[in-house]
Structure formats: structure tokens, C-alpha cells
Design a protein around this motif. Sequence first.
Motif, mmCIF file in Angstrom:
data_model
loop_
_atom_site.group_PDB
_atom_site.id
_atom_site.type_symbol
_atom_site.label_atom_id
_atom_site.label_comp_id
_atom_site.label_asym_id
_atom_site.label_seq_id
_atom_site.Cartn_x
_atom_site.Cartn_y
_atom_site.Cartn_z
ATOM 1 N N SER A 301 0.833 -1.206 0.000
ATOM 2 C CA SER A 301 0.000 0.000 0.000
ATOM 3 C C SER A 301 0.865 1.253 0.000
ATOM 4 O O SER A 301 0.592 2.207 -0.740
ATOM 5 C CB SER A 301 -0.919 -0.010 1.224
ATOM 6 O OG SER A 301 -1.615 1.218 1.338
ATOM 7 N N ASP A 302 1.921 1.240 0.819
ATOM 8 C CA ASP A 302 2.801 2.409 0.897
ATOM 9 C C ASP A 302 3.497 2.664 -0.437
ATOM 10 O O ASP A 302 3.620 3.808 -0.887
ATOM 11 C CB ASP A 302 3.844 2.206 1.990
ATOM 12 C CG ASP A 302 3.238 2.212 3.382
ATOM 13 O OD1 ASP A 302 2.084 2.666 3.515
ATOM 14 O OD2 ASP A 302 3.915 1.770 4.324
ATOM 15 N N MET A 303 3.973 1.602 -1.060
ATOM 16 C CA MET A 303 4.681 1.771 -2.328
ATOM 17 C C MET A 303 3.731 2.252 -3.418
ATOM 18 O O MET A 303 4.102 3.067 -4.271
ATOM 19 C CB MET A 303 5.347 0.460 -2.732
ATOM 20 C CG MET A 303 6.478 0.037 -1.809
ATOM 21 S SD MET A 303 7.359 -1.427 -2.383
ATOM 22 C CE MET A 303 8.168 -0.787 -3.847
ATOM 23 N N SER A 304 2.493 1.772 -3.382
ATOM 24 C CA SER A 304 1.511 2.234 -4.357
ATOM 25 C C SER A 304 1.201 3.712 -4.139
ATOM 26 O O SER A 304 1.062 4.485 -5.091
ATOM 27 C CB SER A 304 0.223 1.408 -4.240
ATOM 28 O OG SER A 304 0.478 0.047 -4.512
ATOM 29 N N GLN A 354 1.286 15.511 -16.502
ATOM 30 C CA GLN A 354 1.012 14.214 -15.883
ATOM 31 C C GLN A 354 2.306 13.387 -15.820
ATOM 32 O O GLN A 354 3.382 13.866 -16.107
ATOM 33 C CB GLN A 354 -0.110 13.473 -16.602
ATOM 34 C CG GLN A 354 -1.396 14.275 -16.765
ATOM 35 C CD GLN A 354 -2.033 14.643 -15.435
ATOM 36 O OE1 GLN A 354 -2.117 13.838 -14.529
ATOM 37 N NE2 GLN A 354 -2.493 15.881 -15.320
ATOM 38 N N GLY A 355 2.160 12.138 -15.409
ATOM 39 C CA GLY A 355 3.335 11.295 -15.225
ATOM 40 C C GLY A 355 3.895 11.451 -13.822
ATOM 41 O O GLY A 355 3.235 11.962 -12.905
ATOM 42 N N TRP A 356 5.136 11.012 -13.639
ATOM 43 C CA TRP A 356 5.760 10.989 -12.328
ATOM 44 C C TRP A 356 7.129 11.637 -12.378
ATOM 45 O O TRP A 356 7.881 11.489 -13.343
ATOM 46 C CB TRP A 356 5.923 9.547 -11.829
ATOM 47 C CG TRP A 356 4.637 8.830 -11.614
ATOM 48 C CD1 TRP A 356 3.891 8.791 -10.461
ATOM 49 C CD2 TRP A 356 3.930 8.047 -12.571
ATOM 50 N NE1 TRP A 356 2.765 8.022 -10.650
ATOM 51 C CE2 TRP A 356 2.760 7.557 -11.934
ATOM 52 C CE3 TRP A 356 4.157 7.699 -13.906
ATOM 53 C CZ2 TRP A 356 1.837 6.752 -12.577
ATOM 54 C CZ3 TRP A 356 3.230 6.894 -14.556
ATOM 55 C CH2 TRP A 356 2.087 6.425 -13.895
ATOM 56 N N TYR A 365 10.967 10.607 -16.860
ATOM 57 C CA TYR A 365 11.592 9.742 -17.851
ATOM 58 C C TYR A 365 10.640 8.609 -18.223
ATOM 59 O O TYR A 365 10.245 7.791 -17.386
ATOM 60 C CB TYR A 365 12.903 9.170 -17.314
ATOM 61 C CG TYR A 365 13.861 10.251 -16.897
ATOM 62 C CD1 TYR A 365 14.517 11.028 -17.855
ATOM 63 C CD2 TYR A 365 14.092 10.532 -15.556
ATOM 64 C CE1 TYR A 365 15.380 12.041 -17.482
ATOM 65 C CE2 TYR A 365 14.959 11.539 -15.174
ATOM 66 C CZ TYR A 365 15.597 12.293 -16.140
ATOM 67 O OH TYR A 365 16.447 13.290 -15.764
ATOM 68 N N THR A 366 10.285 8.548 -19.479
ATOM 69 C CA THR A 366 9.290 7.585 -19.929
ATOM 70 C C THR A 366 9.731 6.148 -19.701
ATOM 71 O O THR A 366 8.954 5.305 -19.249
ATOM 72 C CB THR A 366 8.992 7.801 -21.421
ATOM 73 O OG1 THR A 366 8.628 9.154 -21.636
ATOM 74 C CG2 THR A 366 7.861 6.896 -21.867
ATOM 75 N N ASP A 367 11.011 5.855 -20.001
ATOM 76 C CA ASP A 367 11.442 4.460 -19.915
ATOM 77 C C ASP A 367 11.418 3.946 -18.478
ATOM 78 O O ASP A 367 10.921 2.842 -18.206
ATOM 79 C CB ASP A 367 12.844 4.302 -20.518
ATOM 80 C CG ASP A 367 13.855 5.266 -19.932
ATOM 81 O OD1 ASP A 367 13.428 6.206 -19.238
ATOM 82 O OD2 ASP A 367 15.060 5.082 -20.157
ATOM 83 N N THR A 368 11.941 4.732 -17.534
ATOM 84 C CA THR A 368 11.952 4.278 -16.142
ATOM 85 C C THR A 368 10.547 4.248 -15.544
ATOM 86 O O THR A 368 10.221 3.377 -14.732
ATOM 87 C CB THR A 368 12.848 5.182 -15.286
ATOM 88 O OG1 THR A 368 12.503 6.562 -15.528
ATOM 89 C CG2 THR A 368 14.310 4.980 -15.626
ATOM 90 N N VAL A 373 5.971 1.008 -13.482
ATOM 91 C CA VAL A 373 4.555 0.668 -13.534
ATOM 92 C C VAL A 373 4.368 -0.800 -13.905
ATOM 93 O O VAL A 373 3.543 -1.510 -13.334
ATOM 94 C CB VAL A 373 3.809 1.579 -14.532
ATOM 95 C CG1 VAL A 373 2.364 1.120 -14.706
ATOM 96 C CG2 VAL A 373 3.838 3.022 -14.052
ATOM 97 N N ARG A 374 5.169 -1.273 -14.861
ATOM 98 C CA ARG A 374 5.064 -2.660 -15.297
ATOM 99 C C ARG A 374 5.426 -3.626 -14.179
ATOM 100 O O ARG A 374 4.860 -4.714 -14.060
ATOM 101 C CB ARG A 374 5.961 -2.891 -16.502
ATOM 102 C CG ARG A 374 5.817 -4.288 -17.128
ATOM 103 C CD ARG A 374 6.530 -4.382 -18.457
ATOM 104 N NE ARG A 374 7.949 -4.121 -18.328
ATOM 105 C CZ ARG A 374 8.572 -3.067 -18.840
ATOM 106 N NH1 ARG A 374 7.875 -2.166 -19.500
ATOM 107 N NH2 ARG A 374 9.875 -2.899 -18.686
#
Length: 375
Positions: A301-304, A354-356, A365-368, A373-374
Motif C-alpha cells: 500500500s505504501d509503495m503504491s 502528468q506522469g511521475w 523519464y518515460t522508460d523508467t 509501472v510494469r
Amino acid sequence: MKSRLLSILVFAAIITAALPAHPAYAGNVEETPGIQLQTLLLNNEGKDWVTESWGGRNLVVNTGYTVTNLRDYVENGVVELDVRNTDSEEVKCKLGLVSKTHGVRNAIYWTDLPDYADLTVDGEWKHFTLPIKPLVEADTKGVFDPDNFWFVIFSGVKGHTCEIKNVKISSPDDERQHPFFKVNQVGYGLHAPKTAYLSYFAKFGDLTGKTWEVVDAKTNKVLYAGKLDAPAENDHLSGENVHILHFDEVQTAGIYYLRVPDAGLKSDVRSPRDIADGLQTDTLVSWKFCIGNSIYDDLLSDMSKYFYYQRQGIDLEEKYAGDFVRQNLHPDDAAVKRWSDRENPDAVAYDVSQGWYDAGDYGKYTDTACSAVRS
């Protein structure tokens, strides 16, 4: 909850720190003996800086987006630099420090203080040595943040071009002593191995043979005690003497802390930062920690939730973010031109909101992000 989140943040910072620094962002330090604070060299690769004729400045610690913690250098540190005006005319200048926190930039100037109001440069190289403490103390509104020092600012020489070299920040003080005990702040499983560390610079003395205790935080009852063996070999990275503590025998769920009740370490060798932080050298006490079978139940939960804390392009609401509430830091990301088109008024603007954010900075950074997320 907060301690678990901090553990995640620290882990992310360690992973980031392990990556090789990009040359454009690499800071420089001058090695000094023992545990004295390192001298920060602001001239990357020894190159001189040249200001713009409109009074611009370019004295940046790292030439990218990063900031540096200057707090340890405030008490007795100085900023030094050499400056000259390339057209030889004597002109007044402005010198100061700039911090940047969550996109908010604040500058304070030595040249706003009576003792430094008449700083001038001319065609000869001039060496300035400017103490940091009076400048920070004069900032009664607290606009400058030493924890987020961005760059040394040199400006106000409009119509002239100046050269700057040998820029550095130094202090004769020792490095700070971080808290003596290093424990798992999230906690330990009930029947899992339990290890902690007790470390300190040799100047404080020696704790060999002293009693250390595991104390119940609610009742202050000592559940376990032992004697400190001689420290392991001096750690070559931290420069500290390190005692390794094991308390696997404590298998009762609860909240605890570690303690050395009569440490008797030297207090007069503390650095100014140690004194400001209230570092105690007689009775040593660790952070509180849990022992139990459910201490990691909230980890997923924390990591999410961490993904929410790192979100860009939205306001973080207090009911969800708690202590980490904040407004959208970069709303302009909704209309960004390509760098090559930055001067073209007719260029297409892209919505990259948006994004992180990245770990510890505002990169996205899109790749990281996809990999995280994956996973």
C-alpha cells in the motif's frame, strides 16, 4: 506510515546515487584530511566563467537542475572567488547566494549588507572572501534555504563583461556526526534476525565495554542487554568506528529503542551542526522501531501510494497526501515547445503534463516510469 515512506525514499535515493553521474552535472570537491568538511569547487574542470554584458551571471554548483545542502557550511564557512572586469572600468557588483525549493527561487546578497555594500571590480583580478553566517543571519524573513542552495550569484554589472574563476565554498569545521544508532526504522520480524549498528568518529572516544540495551518504549523496561565488543575495522567510506549489535533473542511484539545509558563520549568535539542538532553524547538513544509479524503488511500500500506522492500535473490533496500536500509544481508542462523551437513563436507546443517525477528531481523519464509501472 511516514517512517516507512522515508525508508522507500532513502532506498530510491541510494539506487539513484549508485548510478554514474552525468558529466554535465558532476560537482567537484577538494579532498581535505580527516573528517573536515570538503571544499566545494564551483568551477567545473577549472574553466572560468564569463558574464553576459546585460549583467547576467553563471555561477552554478552543478550546471543542471540540482541543489546542494549548504547548512554545514553556514557557521564558519566562506565563499571565495576571483573576479575582474574585462574592459578595466571600476564598477560596483552584486554578490549573493540563491536557493531553490519546489521551484521557488530566493536570493540574498552580501552587497545588501553595510559591510559589503561597496564591492567593486575592475581590470585587475580581485579575490573576495565572504563569510556565509552574517549573510544568512541578516535574512530575518528566512527566504534563503541553506538545505537547497542552488548557486552563487554575481550580477549587477550591466553593460560590462566580467570573468570569474577559482570559485569555492569551504569551512574549517568537521563533518556532522549523524545519529549514533542505525536501526531498521520500519522494524524487525518477530522471529527474524535483528541487527543494528552503532557508529561514531574516533574523536568522540571509544564505547568498547559499555552496556547497550533494548528498551520497551511504553514501559521503559530493559528486555535485553549486552556489552559492546571492540568496533569492527574503521569503515573506509564513513570514516567511523562501527559496533555491530544483534538482538535476535527479543521475540516479543512491541515498540522498542536501543540505548547506551552511560556512553560518556566527548561533547566538546561536536561540530557546530552537531550542537545545533542537539546531539547527545552521554546517554545514546536510537529511533523507535517495531518488532512483530505484521510490520510489512502495509508495504504494498505504501509503495503504491508513493506513485501518488510523485505525481506531476495535479495538486496533491491533504486528505490523500497528508504531510506531503502540495500544489501542482509545473502547470506549464501542458504547453512545452521542443528545445530546438524555443525561439520560434509559431512552433507547436506539446502537452507533456502528468506522469511521475524522478527520484529527487523534476525529471520525467518515460522508460523508467514504464518499467516501474510494469513491475
